[in-house]
Design a protein around this motif. Structure first.
Motif, short mmCIF file in Angstrom:
data_model
loop_
_atom_site.label_atom_id
_atom_site.label_comp_id
_atom_site.label_asym_id
_atom_site.label_seq_id
_atom_site.Cartn_x
_atom_site.Cartn_y
_atom_site.Cartn_z
N THR A 77 0.97 -1.18 0.01
CA THR A 77 0.08 -0.10 0.25
C THR A 77 1.16 1.21 0.01
OG1 THR A 77 -1.87 0.97 1.29
CG2 THR A 77 0.05 0.09 2.56
N TYR A 78 0.37 2.35 0.01
CA TYR A 78 1.16 3.57 -0.10
C TYR A 78 1.72 3.76 1.37
CZ TYR A 78 -1.40 5.18 -4.21
OH TYR A 78 -1.66 5.38 -5.70
N VAL A 79 3.05 4.35 1.50
CA VAL A 79 3.49 4.36 2.71
C VAL A 79 3.58 5.91 3.35
CG1 VAL A 79 5.29 2.74 2.39
CG2 VAL A 79 5.73 4.94 1.54
N GLY A 80 2.86 6.75 2.20
CA GLY A 80 2.48 8.04 2.54
C GLY A 80 1.67 8.52 1.61
N ASP A 81 1.53 10.01 1.48
CA ASP A 81 0.53 10.59 0.55
C ASP A 81 1.17 11.17 -0.76
OD1 ASP A 81 -1.54 12.07 -0.41
OD2 ASP A 81 -1.62 13.63 1.15
N PRO A 82 0.72 10.26 -1.97
CA PRO A 82 1.45 10.79 -3.12
C PRO A 82 0.92 12.07 -3.65
CG PRO A 82 -0.48 9.20 -3.43
CD PRO A 82 -0.21 9.42 -1.88
N HIS A 83 0.08 12.58 -2.86
CA HIS A 83 -0.51 14.02 -3.18
C HIS A 83 -0.26 14.97 -1.98
CE1 HIS A 83 -3.34 11.36 -5.64
NE2 HIS A 83 -2.33 11.82 -6.50
N GLY A 84 0.84 14.81 -1.29
CA GLY A 84 0.99 15.42 -0.07
C GLY A 84 1.77 16.84 -0.21
N ALA A 85 1.59 17.84 0.73
CA ALA A 85 2.31 19.01 0.51
C ALA A 85 3.74 19.22 1.03
CB ALA A 85 1.39 20.08 1.13
N ALA A 86 4.05 18.30 1.52
CA ALA A 86 5.33 18.07 2.19
C ALA A 86 6.44 16.94 1.71
CB ALA A 86 5.36 18.08 3.63
N LEU A 87 7.63 17.19 1.66
CA LEU A 87 8.47 15.91 1.08
C LEU A 87 8.20 14.75 1.94
CD1 LEU A 87 10.97 15.10 -0.36
CD2 LEU A 87 12.32 15.54 1.62
N ASP A 88 7.87 13.44 1.28
CA ASP A 88 7.77 12.17 1.86
C ASP A 88 9.08 11.78 2.69
OD1 ASP A 88 5.69 9.81 2.14
OD2 ASP A 88 7.65 8.94 1.30
N PRO A 89 8.96 11.19 3.74
CA PRO A 89 10.02 10.93 4.57
C PRO A 89 10.74 9.88 3.79
CG PRO A 89 8.41 11.08 6.09
CD PRO A 89 7.64 11.18 4.60
N THR A 90 10.22 8.90 3.14
CA THR A 90 10.95 7.85 2.33
C THR A 90 11.92 8.34 1.29
OG1 THR A 90 8.99 7.42 0.77
CG2 THR A 90 9.09 6.09 2.72
N LEU A 91 11.08 9.66 0.65
CA LEU A 91 11.92 10.13 -0.63
C LEU A 91 13.24 11.10 0.01
CD1 LEU A 91 12.50 10.92 -3.56
CD2 LEU A 91 10.78 12.66 -3.24
N GLY A 92 12.85 11.55 1.23
CA GLY A 92 14.03 12.27 2.07
C GLY A 92 15.16 11.58 2.35
N ARG A 93 14.95 10.24 2.60
CA ARG A 93 16.03 9.40 2.98
C ARG A 93 17.13 9.05 1.88
NH1 ARG A 93 12.09 6.93 6.86
NH2 ARG A 93 11.55 5.47 5.22
N ILE A 94 16.79 9.35 0.71
CA ILE A 94 17.70 9.19 -0.37
C ILE A 94 18.84 10.19 -0.36
CG2 ILE A 94 17.99 9.09 -2.84
CD1 ILE A 94 14.95 7.99 -3.03
N ALA A 95 19.89 10.08 -0.48
CA ALA A 95 21.16 10.85 -0.55
C ALA A 95 21.58 11.27 -1.82
CB ALA A 95 22.18 10.39 0.62
N PRO A 96 22.12 12.23 -2.07
CA PRO A 96 22.86 12.72 -3.36
C PRO A 96 23.94 11.51 -3.65
CG PRO A 96 22.57 14.54 -1.84
CD PRO A 96 22.32 13.45 -0.99
N ALA A 97 24.84 11.08 -2.68
CA ALA A 97 25.75 9.93 -3.03
C ALA A 97 25.17 8.99 -3.74
CB ALA A 97 26.51 9.80 -1.95
#
Length: 331
Positions: free
Chosen positions: A298-318
């Motif tokens: 299932t969704y782990v967050g809101d795909p239409h949300g107004a704030a950065l999703d935490p799972t996406l935020g855990r991805i680092a530039p490296a």
């Protein structure tokens, strides 16, 4: 406002009216089932109810024959002006119903193909945990009382044969996304872009007119990248992506365009699991980055949300750079 676009001349009786009035990524994942529609009703005109720019983009490539301009769940206007005769078939590739199916039923089709709902009790069941391409091809494979199912699959997504890699092609960085929950921070894209420019790669920044402020900010933080944000229509974007060596983006229409054109990509996912929307062909050319549960159903967050999703935020530039390096063969 809705209207008809495309050839209005005589065609085979019983055109097929397909509703998929969604965005670029949705329409591109819909190319496979649209080709399934052609197989299921060979020799019949395929009329796509969709936004004008995306619908016409597919029409020019022969995926559909005409476009009924609409978007979302608006009433379908001008149907009689684009259909070539009575007795048309309606296919719901828009959603699970009942709203989308009610729009199609209002056009008085001879047959409706869609998932089972209160508006359409005869049809296969809708499953949430399923890749978008698999879902709609499963619908086309289902045998109804009126017509037999046909096969379609990932190879049907291609808008051109798989190309050779262009060693001198640019790297496309697309920082935008329709919703903030799927929008990786510009500062992180800047870190990636600076490293690519320092490594000698030409970098092109892309984005819609609404995303031009993001590419402008990114260009200021990463000098040397060419900012094309807000300057490309869909054909122009397809041209830039089609001659690029690599595309870096979030889960957006640009990522699906790279898949359709056979161009290598690194796609950052969150909150939607990549096994629902990720690339399904040319595995050697695509890398997905996902910090959510690999078994998510299932969704782990809101795909239409107004704030950065935490799972996406855990991805680092490296991580993005490492995946890009792998596809570029080392910088």
């Amino acid at each position: 406002m809705s209207g008809a676009v495309g050839p209005g001349g005589a065609g085979a009786a019983g055109d097929v009216l397909v509703l998929r009035a969604l965005g670029l990524g949705d329409l591109l994942t819909g190319v496979a089932p649209l080709r399934g529609v052609r197989r299921r009703w060979p020799g019949h005109r395929v009329v796509l109810a969709a936004p004008a720019a995306i619908g016409e983009f597919l029409q020019r490539r022969g995926v559909v024959d005409a476009v009924l301009v609409t978007s979302g769940l608006r009433p379908l206007r001008g149907v009689q002006g684009v259909l070539s005769g009575p007795g048309h078939v309606a296919v719901d590739l828009h959603g699970r119903g009942p709203e989308s199916q009610e729009l199609l039923l209002a056009t008085r089709p001879a047959e409706l193909l869609g998932f089972a709902s209160v508006a359409n009790p005869v049809g296969p069941d809708w499953w949430l945990d399923e890749h978008e391409v698999t879902r709609w091809c499963r619908l086309l494979e289902w045998t109804s009382p009126a017509s037999s199912g046909v096969w379609c699959g990932p190879e049907d997504l291609r808008l051109r044969p798989r190309p050779e890699v262009l060693p001198d092609g640019p790297v496309v960085v697309h920082p935008g996304a329709a919703f903030a929950s799927r929008r990786w921070p510009v500062q992180r894209w800047a870190e990636v872009t600076r490293e690519l420019v320092a490594g000698g790669h030409p970098v092109v920044l892309t984005g819609s007119a609404d995303e031009a402020h993001l590419t402008e900010e990114l260009a200021a933080l990463a000098p040397g990248a060419l900012d094309l944000g807000g300057r490309l229509d869909l054909e122009g974007l397809a041209e830039v992506v089609g001659r690029s060596r690599l595309v870096l983006s979030g889960d957006t229409g640009t990522a699906h365009l790279a898949t359709a054109l056979g161009v290598a990509s690194v796609v950052l996912f969150g909150p939607t699991p990549p096994h629902w929307w990720g690339p399904v062909l040319d595995a050697d050319r695509h890398r997905v980055l996902w910090r959510g549960d690999p078994r998510a159903t299932t969704y782990v967050g809101d795909p239409h949300g107004a704030a950065l999703d935490p799972t996406l935020g855990r991805i680092a530039p490296a991580e993005v750079l490492a995946a890009g390096d792998e596809l570029l063969g080392g910088r």
